[in-house]
Design a protein around this motif. Structure first.
Motif: not given
Length: 661
Positions: A415, A418, A448, A451-452, A455, A461, A469, A498, A501, A504
């Motif tokens: 969290d 992001l 970025f 975190f991709c 996905e 995410l 989380n 999310n 996300w 972000f």
């Protein structure tokens, strides 16, 4: 640059321990011998000066230093930093020097613990400086400097979470007065070179801390005990003068509050036992503590016949000059804003500490609140930008950015990571510094890309197992959030991570556009998938998980804040109604920022004021005797509540003109 990294001979040949790793990475750290912990190490250098105009010193130490020139305190530091970007302080010291003989005396401290305060426990004990007089090197750190342990300091306990050692200060030690120009250091050894120094030095962008004395509001003596009340909680050290017999011991206790018996509660709620010792020399003693604590009350228990005088507190905080002006709404909101302002004023150190008691660590989520509040109050984002760079510098540990920097304690919270792009964007909107934005862009892009990797096929995410989380803290203020927030997280997609996300992605695209880079263009897809996964058309609200079994307030505050379903009047009305019904006390003080700011974005300013002045929110902290914001809404909401926690200062952002996200 001139000078060598010098150290005590005990450390000169030691190899640094690599303390860095991802939080869930199985790594066995080498345990360091106790003899390398809690080391107070002194350095002195005498030199002569002819006439001069200006003198500037560059100085740093690992972990920390206090600098004296000709017996006068000059400054302390450095801000915590990683070895690959180790900060040194620079200061004009012309006023402290004179023609003839001069002495630089430095009290350095190597703690040796793994915690959130410093990068310590790594066997990097060292000191470096250079003195430039009229632009030319006059003195620099090398083997001719005198070096000694300061034997006045020993440990009488460890504060909770290994934050620091409780101090026993012995006024009989021969090193007492080492900073004075006439102190005899002939018996000291010469300094050693730290052979394995691997620092990359960078100049600190921030000012040294303000350090000054505050007198108590109340001092009362009852038998052998002195009770002291400083009127509010500060961060700093107790200063006292005393006379008694050599070897007699004084007990020192500190607290944020009083017990039911009206005594100092030195077993703090936040799991720190604030009790220390002071051994008298038999002369006119001064208590000279090194590390800082946060407290309002103190108790000094003295032996028979001992006399106490000149009780003060040496307060420390980052320089504060208020620039923001708040429009008065009502008396209660004024009280809330003042509480938050004092928290930022007295709580901010060289970093944005989550609390100056229990952890003394700089968390990204906390800085997202307290850092912006400090920038707004002072009209200056310098310290916040330095904090952002601190988190950029953590990317060598995890491309996804660590939750706490700069320290040897490894913690990762998804969290918070992001929030990195929204925070960077906010700073640009605040001061328009495009050069800074360009400097930190690679780290935003790195986060970025990190975190991709998590996905799923729909662009949401899922399974960020390397990081917590969090959703909210403490756990009992998650409003029944219906997703198992194990650490590491289990299978499935859930709402809050999310929503962050999407926030972000939107910020990352805007940053990219400002700098002329190609945008990611993922936000629209993620938002569509988010709505499909979590929105329940029957109740016109978002649910916590794709199972849609529960709708927590958090699951609706964040889409309202980040503009998800921004054109859906029914959802907006329902989400606002949910916030009004459940109030801020159904969430943590951290999440309260997003709730209040979301209301402000939707032109519900008065509703935000009403919630902020709820008697169970910030006013409850005041009613419970708080002079700084708490970690939770009340003392009993969390088993280890900190009563000085700047992450609870959201009103300073929301009710200013600079809520720019």
């Amino acid at each position: 640059m001139h000078g060598k990294f010098i150290c005590h001979k005990d450390f000169s040949l030691l190899k640094p321990i690599d303390v860095f790793h991802k939080e869930h990475e199985k790594k066995s750290l080498t345990k360091i011998d106790e003899k390398y912990k809690n080391r107070h190490i002194l350095f002195r250098k005498k030199f002569a000066l002819d006439s001069f105009k200006t003198a500037v010193i560059n100085i740093t130490a690992d972990d920390y230093f206090k600098l004296y020139i000709n017996g006068k305190f000059v400054m302390q530091g450095p801000p915590p930093s990683y070895p690959n970007a180790y900060l040194y302080m620079q200061k004009d010291v012309s006023e402290y020097l004179s023609c003839g003989e001069n002495v630089i005396a430095v009290h350095t401290y190597y703690q040796g613990l793994i915690n959130r305060v410093w990068v310590s426990g790594d066997l990097r004990e060292s000191f470096w400086c250079e003195l430039l007089v009229d632009g030319k090197k006059q003195v620099s750190s090398e083997e001719s400097w005198k070096c000694s342990d300061h034997t006045a300091y020993s440990a009488c306990g460890v504060f909770g979470y290994d934050t620091g050692f409780a101090e026993r200060y012995d006024g009989r030690a021969k090193e007492v007065g080492f900073e004075k120009i006439d102190y005899n250091d002939e018996a000291w050894q010469n300094a050693s070179v730290y052979e394995n120094a691997d620092y990359k030095l960078e100049k600190s962008p921030i000012k040294p801390l303000d350090v000054y004395y505050v007198k108590p509001n109340d001092v009362r003596k009852n038998g052998n005990a002195y009770f002291i009340d400083f009127g509010r909680e500060y961060a700093g050290q107790l200063y006292v003068r005393a006379k008694g017999n050599s070897g007699e011991e004084i007990v020192l206790r500190y607290g944020e509050e009083l017990t039911d018996e009206n005594k100092v509660r030195y077993n703090l709620r936040c799991n720190c036992k604030y009790e220390e010792r002071w051994i008298l020399s038999g002369g006119d003693d001064e208590l000279n503590q090194f590390d800082y604590k946060a407290f309002r009350y103190a108790e000094i228990v003295v032996p028979d016949g001992a006399v106490i005088t000149d009780i003060k507190m040496l307060v420390r905080h980052y320089p504060f000059e208020k620039k923001a002006v708040y429009r008065s709404i009502n008396a209660d909101l004024d009280k809330v804003l003042r509480l938050c302002e004092d928290t930022v004023h007295f709580g901010t150190q060289e970093v944005f500490v989550d609390c100056p008691t229990r952890e003394k660590g700089q968390y990204l989520g906390d800085a997202f609140i307290s850092g912006r509040a400090q920038a707004i109050l002072n009209g200056d984002a310098t310290l916040l930008k330095k904090a952002i760079v601190d988190f950029c510098n953590s990317a060598f540990i995890s491309q996804g950015i660590m939750a706490v920097s700069t320290s040897s304690f490894m913690q990762e919270i998804a969290d918070y990571s992001l929030l990195f792009a929204p925070l960077v964007l906010w700073v640009y909107r605040f001061d328009g510094d495009k050069e800074f934005l360009n400097h930190v862009y690679p780290y935003v892009k790195g986060a970025f890309e990190y975190f991709c990797k998590y996905e799923n096929e729909s662009g949401l995410l899922e399974g960020i197992t390397e990081k917590w989380n969090l959703v909210d803290w403490p756990e009992n203020l998650r409003d029944g959030y219906d997703f198992p927030l194990t650490n590491p997280i289990g299978k499935g997609v859930h709402n809050v991570i999310n929503a962050f996300w999407i926030g972000f992605l939107k910020s990352f695209d805007e940053i990219s556009e400002i700098l002329g880079f190609t945008t990611a263009n993922k936000a629209e897809t993620a938002e569509k998938s988010y709505i499909e996964a979590f929105f329940d058309k029957n109740i016109e609200l978002f649910c916590d998980s794709e199972k849609r079994t529960h709708s927590a307030i958090h699951s609706n505050v964040l889409p309202l804040y980040f503009g998800i379903k921004k054109d859906d009047d029914t959802f907006i009305k329902n989400a606002i109604g949910l916030i009004e019904k459940k109030k801020l006390t159904s969430m943590g003080v951290y999440m309260s920022y997003f709730a209040l700011s979301a209301l402000k974005k939707k032109d519900e300013y008065e509703k935000a004021v009403t919630l902020a002045t709820d008697e169970k929110a910030w006013l409850n902290m005041i009613a419970q005797g708080g002079t700084s914001t708490f970690e939770a809404w009340g003392k009993e909401q969390k088993w280890n509540t900190s009563l000085f926690h700047p992450w609870a200062v959201a009103p300073l952002i929301v009710f200013s003109e600079f809520d720019l996200l």
